[in-house]
Enzyme design. Structure first.
Site, PDB file in Angstrom:
ATOM      1  N   TRP A 147       0.805  -1.230   0.000  1.00  0.00           N
ATOM      2  CA  TRP A 147       0.000   0.000   0.000  1.00  0.00           C
ATOM      3  C   TRP A 147       0.832   1.271   0.000  1.00  0.00           C
ATOM      4  O   TRP A 147       0.289   2.354  -0.130  1.00  0.00           O
ATOM      5  CB  TRP A 147      -0.944   0.023   1.210  1.00  0.00           C
ATOM      6  CG  TRP A 147      -0.344  -0.392   2.528  1.00  0.00           C
ATOM      7  CD1 TRP A 147      -0.501  -1.624   3.119  1.00  0.00           C
ATOM      8  CD2 TRP A 147       0.480   0.361   3.415  1.00  0.00           C
ATOM      9  NE1 TRP A 147       0.186  -1.685   4.317  1.00  0.00           N
ATOM     10  CE2 TRP A 147       0.805  -0.467   4.525  1.00  0.00           C
ATOM     11  CE3 TRP A 147       1.007   1.661   3.398  1.00  0.00           C
ATOM     12  CZ2 TRP A 147       1.605  -0.053   5.583  1.00  0.00           C
ATOM     13  CZ3 TRP A 147       1.814   2.086   4.448  1.00  0.00           C
ATOM     14  CH2 TRP A 147       2.105   1.232   5.527  1.00  0.00           C
ATOM     15  N   LYS A 171      -2.371  -8.411  -8.175  1.00  0.00           N
ATOM     16  CA  LYS A 171      -3.153  -8.403  -6.924  1.00  0.00           C
ATOM     17  C   LYS A 171      -2.633  -7.247  -6.069  1.00  0.00           C
ATOM     18  O   LYS A 171      -1.653  -7.368  -5.354  1.00  0.00           O
ATOM     19  CB  LYS A 171      -2.958  -9.736  -6.199  1.00  0.00           C
ATOM     20  CG  LYS A 171      -4.072 -10.157  -5.266  1.00  0.00           C
ATOM     21  CD  LYS A 171      -4.494  -9.172  -4.205  1.00  0.00           C
ATOM     22  CE  LYS A 171      -3.618  -9.221  -2.960  1.00  0.00           C
ATOM     23  NZ  LYS A 171      -3.993  -8.158  -1.979  1.00  0.00           N
ATOM     24  N   PRO A 172      -3.307  -6.090  -6.137  1.00  0.00           N
ATOM     25  CA  PRO A 172      -2.838  -4.943  -5.355  1.00  0.00           C
ATOM     26  C   PRO A 172      -3.256  -5.052  -3.895  1.00  0.00           C
ATOM     27  O   PRO A 172      -4.115  -5.866  -3.551  1.00  0.00           O
ATOM     28  CB  PRO A 172      -3.536  -3.760  -6.019  1.00  0.00           C
ATOM     29  CG  PRO A 172      -4.656  -4.318  -6.809  1.00  0.00           C
ATOM     30  CD  PRO A 172      -4.518  -5.797  -6.921  1.00  0.00           C
ATOM     31  N   GLU A 244      10.609  -8.408  -2.784  1.00  0.00           N
ATOM     32  CA  GLU A 244      11.101  -7.078  -2.397  1.00  0.00           C
ATOM     33  C   GLU A 244      10.488  -6.781  -1.045  1.00  0.00           C
ATOM     34  O   GLU A 244       9.299  -6.459  -0.954  1.00  0.00           O
ATOM     35  CB  GLU A 244      10.644  -6.047  -3.438  1.00  0.00           C
ATOM     36  CG  GLU A 244      11.282  -6.204  -4.792  1.00  0.00           C
ATOM     37  CD  GLU A 244      12.781  -6.053  -4.736  1.00  0.00           C
ATOM     38  OE1 GLU A 244      13.258  -5.126  -4.064  1.00  0.00           O
ATOM     39  OE2 GLU A 244      13.485  -6.886  -5.324  1.00  0.00           O
ATOM     40  N   LEU A 245      11.290  -6.870   0.006  1.00  0.00           N
ATOM     41  CA  LEU A 245      10.715  -6.859   1.355  1.00  0.00           C
ATOM     42  C   LEU A 245      11.151  -5.631   2.155  1.00  0.00           C
ATOM     43  O   LEU A 245      11.599  -4.648   1.592  1.00  0.00           O
ATOM     44  CB  LEU A 245      11.091  -8.167   2.051  1.00  0.00           C
ATOM     45  CG  LEU A 245      10.799  -9.435   1.221  1.00  0.00           C
ATOM     46  CD1 LEU A 245      11.236 -10.685   1.958  1.00  0.00           C
ATOM     47  CD2 LEU A 245       9.329  -9.536   0.842  1.00  0.00           C
ATOM     48  N   CYS A 278      10.123   1.817   1.649  1.00  0.00           N
ATOM     49  CA  CYS A 278      10.939   0.645   2.009  1.00  0.00           C
ATOM     50  C   CYS A 278      12.389   1.041   2.268  1.00  0.00           C
ATOM     51  O   CYS A 278      13.054   0.443   3.102  1.00  0.00           O
ATOM     52  CB  CYS A 278      10.841  -0.408   0.925  1.00  0.00           C
ATOM     53  SG  CYS A 278      11.274   0.175  -0.706  1.00  0.00           S
ATOM     54  N   GLU A 374      11.850  -3.054  11.553  1.00  0.00           N
ATOM     55  CA  GLU A 374      11.390  -2.007  10.636  1.00  0.00           C
ATOM     56  C   GLU A 374      10.330  -1.151  11.323  1.00  0.00           C
ATOM     57  O   GLU A 374       9.425  -1.672  11.970  1.00  0.00           O
ATOM     58  CB  GLU A 374      10.793  -2.646   9.372  1.00  0.00           C
ATOM     59  CG  GLU A 374      10.425  -1.625   8.327  1.00  0.00           C
ATOM     60  CD  GLU A 374       9.852  -2.258   7.054  1.00  0.00           C
ATOM     61  OE1 GLU A 374       9.019  -3.167   7.153  1.00  0.00           O
ATOM     62  OE2 GLU A 374      10.248  -1.825   5.951  1.00  0.00           O
TER      63      GLU A 374
HETATM   64  P1  NAD Z   1       2.080  -7.034   3.290  1.00  0.00           P
HETATM   65  O1  NAD Z   1       3.106  -8.104   3.227  1.00  0.00           O
HETATM   66  O2  NAD Z   1       1.162  -7.015   4.440  1.00  0.00           O
HETATM   67  O3  NAD Z   1       1.139  -7.095   1.999  1.00  0.00           O
HETATM   68  C1  NAD Z   1       1.652  -7.033   0.706  1.00  0.00           C
HETATM   69  C2  NAD Z   1       0.693  -7.706  -0.247  1.00  0.00           C
HETATM   70  O4  NAD Z   1       0.630  -9.103   0.043  1.00  0.00           O
HETATM   71  C3  NAD Z   1      -0.742  -7.192  -0.155  1.00  0.00           C
HETATM   72  O5  NAD Z   1      -1.273  -7.109  -1.449  1.00  0.00           O
HETATM   73  C4  NAD Z   1      -1.448  -8.282   0.644  1.00  0.00           C
HETATM   74  O6  NAD Z   1      -2.826  -8.368   0.413  1.00  0.00           O
HETATM   75  C5  NAD Z   1      -0.734  -9.517   0.126  1.00  0.00           C
HETATM   76  N1  NAD Z   1      -0.810 -10.682   1.008  1.00  0.00           N
HETATM   77  C6  NAD Z   1      -1.088 -10.741   2.329  1.00  0.00           C
HETATM   78  N2  NAD Z   1      -1.044 -12.027   2.758  1.00  0.00           N
HETATM   79  C7  NAD Z   1      -0.720 -12.783   1.695  1.00  0.00           C
HETATM   80  C8  NAD Z   1      -0.486 -14.179   1.504  1.00  0.00           C
HETATM   81  N3  NAD Z   1      -0.601 -15.059   2.506  1.00  0.00           N
HETATM   82  N4  NAD Z   1      -0.135 -14.615   0.286  1.00  0.00           N
HETATM   83  C9  NAD Z   1       0.005 -13.732  -0.748  1.00  0.00           C
HETATM   84  N5  NAD Z   1      -0.215 -12.409  -0.637  1.00  0.00           N
HETATM   85  C10 NAD Z   1      -0.566 -11.940   0.569  1.00  0.00           C
HETATM   86  O7  NAD Z   1       2.872  -5.671   3.135  1.00  0.00           O
HETATM   87  P2  NAD Z   1       2.278  -4.204   3.249  1.00  0.00           P
HETATM   88  O8  NAD Z   1       1.993  -3.958   4.693  1.00  0.00           O
HETATM   89  O9  NAD Z   1       1.207  -4.015   2.245  1.00  0.00           O
HETATM   90  O10 NAD Z   1       3.534  -3.310   2.768  1.00  0.00           O
HETATM   91  C11 NAD Z   1       4.490  -2.785   3.632  1.00  0.00           C
HETATM   92  C12 NAD Z   1       5.763  -3.593   3.536  1.00  0.00           C
HETATM   93  O11 NAD Z   1       6.228  -3.639   2.193  1.00  0.00           O
HETATM   94  C13 NAD Z   1       6.903  -2.980   4.347  1.00  0.00           C
HETATM   95  O12 NAD Z   1       7.574  -3.988   5.049  1.00  0.00           O
HETATM   96  C14 NAD Z   1       7.816  -2.406   3.260  1.00  0.00           C
HETATM   97  O13 NAD Z   1       9.160  -2.296   3.648  1.00  0.00           O
HETATM   98  C15 NAD Z   1       7.621  -3.381   2.156  1.00  0.00           C
HETATM   99  N6  NAD Z   1       8.001  -2.792   0.867  1.00  0.00           N
HETATM  100  C16 NAD Z   1       9.135  -3.230   0.247  1.00  0.00           C
HETATM  101  C17 NAD Z   1       9.545  -2.642  -0.942  1.00  0.00           C
HETATM  102  C18 NAD Z   1      10.802  -3.095  -1.662  1.00  0.00           C
HETATM  103  O14 NAD Z   1      10.943  -2.785  -2.833  1.00  0.00           O
HETATM  104  N7  NAD Z   1      11.715  -3.802  -1.014  1.00  0.00           N
HETATM  105  C19 NAD Z   1       8.787  -1.620  -1.504  1.00  0.00           C
HETATM  106  C20 NAD Z   1       7.650  -1.196  -0.835  1.00  0.00           C
HETATM  107  C21 NAD Z   1       7.251  -1.798   0.345  1.00  0.00           C
END
Ligand code: NAD
Length: 509
Positions: A147, A171-172, A244-245, A278, A374
């Site tokens: 998000w 899948k956003p 990408e975490l 991130c 984080e």
């Molecule tokens: P999140 O992991 O909660 O969700 C990301 C996506 O995964 C969402 O679309 C969610 O619906 C989906 N999801 C949730 N459970 C799932 C499952 N079991 N299987 C498959 N998909 C599933 O992350 P978030 O809270 O939306 O985003 C914030 C995180 O993203 C932070 O940790 C940030 O550092 C990281 N991030 C990393 C980068 C990068 O390029 N390294 C860029 C942006 C954000």
């Protein structure tokens, strides 16, 4: 305040109501796609992909160029959607979403053909053969996004996957679905067929279903926690993935740094997108001799930041309420353990429920979660260190390894120090901008990710490199073909002795 709420219903598909982090007012509703719908989307994508591949690089690049023209023309229409869903200011929306989206479309439209052109590779040993490496699309790519950059983080991988000739099922995040919907609208208007790019909306259930729906690759951006689940599923299904975490990016300020620039970079790096980036600067290590002056300048700049919700402002709200709870916990725990709060350190309820003030901390230690986990919010902890070696030791004392920044003088010294930082990328004398440098392979080490995106590496990652080995002379048969004879064995040994046992042979092979 809940930004994503289930809508109670006795029957039918699950529905979610999405509200704005600015004021909690509803924005709209989405229906959660179930496993059957996701499988059907992947099947449609698979059927549509060959024709998309057959368009060739020029045909696909024309679509990307049309998308770029539409985005330039429609940015004023798109931006309010993103601003309402993220709470970001207009300038930040242009900088973080519109500008890089145009760059991504323009860059891959121009360069995909060159990067993915068949490559003739000379062979070091088998001189009677020649080889072409072809970059063929994988088929259907599943893209799962977070998000915090709902338009660009959905658009950029989609551009690359499409440019390489794949179909995409996107899948956003359920937190910001309407910004990501714009990505599909944009490409469809530009002529990408509906089945070549589809969106499946929903929460974790939909994401998990996509992992099992028979796609050929997953490009995932999100948290470490979900990334592990994605990696496990991709391992079980034997499909490649990029993960990408999250990160806990360090900033190192050397004694010879330009302190004014470093202080400005620290503030921008830590508070851009209200810290929900991130590659945010999450910890600063500053050499003792300049620490007081650096901290004074940082504080001065932070106190000048404008937090708001309308007009011109620098910091908005947190997008996701759970993240705000985590930030508050980390800061409160650090304060209780002896950290000093130089500014902020509290919510800003006058503006709304999800606002947290820009916060600067000192006297923090690596025993505190604010320095280990984080934060993903507007918090900047500053640590004084004896020298650069101590800064490097502490910067590397982390389970993460996404990005880092380094503030010093002289390229030679900077490159030498940068190589000692265990992070996917390093920016010198600037805040972390590597994701926006499209030539850079971007990715994390340790728990910050697997694989790299963007540029040549990223684009080729949406393909399989298919070596095609061609025979040059068409002789009747090869030396090693049947029947095996003692003479053939002896000849091979003679060749081995010459190739690897003589200087001329080693030079020629
Ligand atoms: P999140 O992991 O909660 O969700 C990301 C996506 O995964 C969402 O679309 C969610 O619906 C989906 N999801 C949730 N459970 C799932 C499952 N079991 N299987 C498959 N998909 C599933 O992350 P978030 O809270 O939306 O985003 C914030 C995180 O993203 C932070 O940790 C940030 O550092 C990281 N991030 C990393 C980068 C990068 O390029 N390294 C860029 C942006 C954000």
């Amino acid at each position: 305040m809940a930004i994503v709420e289930p809508i109670p219903s006795e029957s039918g598909p699950r529905r979610l109501r999405i509200s704005s982090p600015l004021d909690g007012q509803p924005i709209g509703e989405i229906e959660v796609a179930d496993a059957e719908q996701v499988r059907a989307a992947v099947a449609r994508a698979r059927a549509a992909q060959p024709a998309w591949d057959a368009l060739g690089f020029d045909g696909r690049a024309a679509c990307l160029r049309r998308a770029l023209a539409i985005l330039l023309a429609k940015q004023e229409e798109y931006m309010p959607v993103i601003m309402r869903e993220t709470g970001r200011s207009r300038v930040e929306t242009i900088m973080m979403e519109m500008f890089p989206a145009c760059d991504s479309l323009g860059f891959y439209a121009k360069n995909a053909k060159k990067i993915l052109a068949d490559r003739k590779v000379p062979l070091h040993l088998l001189r009677n053969k020649k080889m072409v490496v072809a970059y063929r699309p994988l088929g259907v790519v599943g893209i799962i996004t977070p998000w915090n950059g709902p338009f660009i983080l959905a658009l950029n991988p989609t551009v690359q996957a499409l440019a390489a000739g794949n179909a995409v099922v996107l899948k956003p995040s359920e937190v910001t679905p309407f910004s990501s919907r714009l990505v599909a609208d944009l490409f469809h208007e530009a002529g990408v067929p509906a089945d070549v790019l589809q969106i499946v909306e929903g929460d974790g259930e939909t994401g998990a279903a996509l992992l099992e729906a028979g796609v050929d690759k997953i490009s995932f951006t999100g948290s470490v926690r979900t990334g592990r689940k994605v990696g496990e599923a991709c391992g079980r299904n034997l499909i490649p993935c990029t993960l990408e975490l999250g990160g806990k990016d360090p900033m190192i300020v050397c004694a010879d740094a330009d302190l004014e620039r470093a202080a400005g970079g620290a503030v921008f790096g830590a508070f851009m997108n209200t810290g929900q980036f991130c590659c945010s600067t999450e910890r600063v290590y500053v050499v003792e001799s300049v620490a007081d002056e650096f901290t004074r300048r940082v504080l001065e700049k932070v106190q000048a930041l404008r937090q708001g919700r309308e007009g011109e402002y620098d910091l908005g709200p947190m997008i996701w309420p759970q993240q705000l709870d985590l930030i508050e916990r980390q800061v409160d725990e650090a304060r209780a353990a002896g950290a000093k709060v130089l500014c902020g350190g509290r919510r800003n309820p006058e503006l709304g429920e999800l606002f947290y003030e820009a916060t600067v901390l000192t006297d923090v230690t690596h025993a505190m979660s604010i320095m280990r986990d984080e934060t993903f919010g507007p918090v900047l902890p500053i640590v004084r260190v004896r020298d650069e070696d101590e800064a490097l030791r502490l910067a590397n004392d982390t389970t993460y390894g996404l990005s880092a920044t380094l503030w010093t003088k002289g390229d030679t010294k900077a490159v030498a120090l940068a190589k000692r930082i265990h992070s996917g990328s390093v920016c010198v004398n600037d805040s972390s901008l590597t994701y926006g440098v499209l030539e850079a392979p971007f990715g994390g080490r340790r728990t910050s990710g697997v694989g790299q995106v963007n540029g040549e590496t990223g684009l080729r990652g949406y393909c399989f490199a298919q070596p095609i080995v061609l025979d040059r002379f068409g002789v009747k048969e090869e030396q090693v073909w049947y029947p095996y004879t003692a003479e053939k064995g002896a000849l091979l040994q003679k060749i081995m002795r010459w190739v690897w046992g003589t200087p001329l042979g080693r030079w020629m092979s």
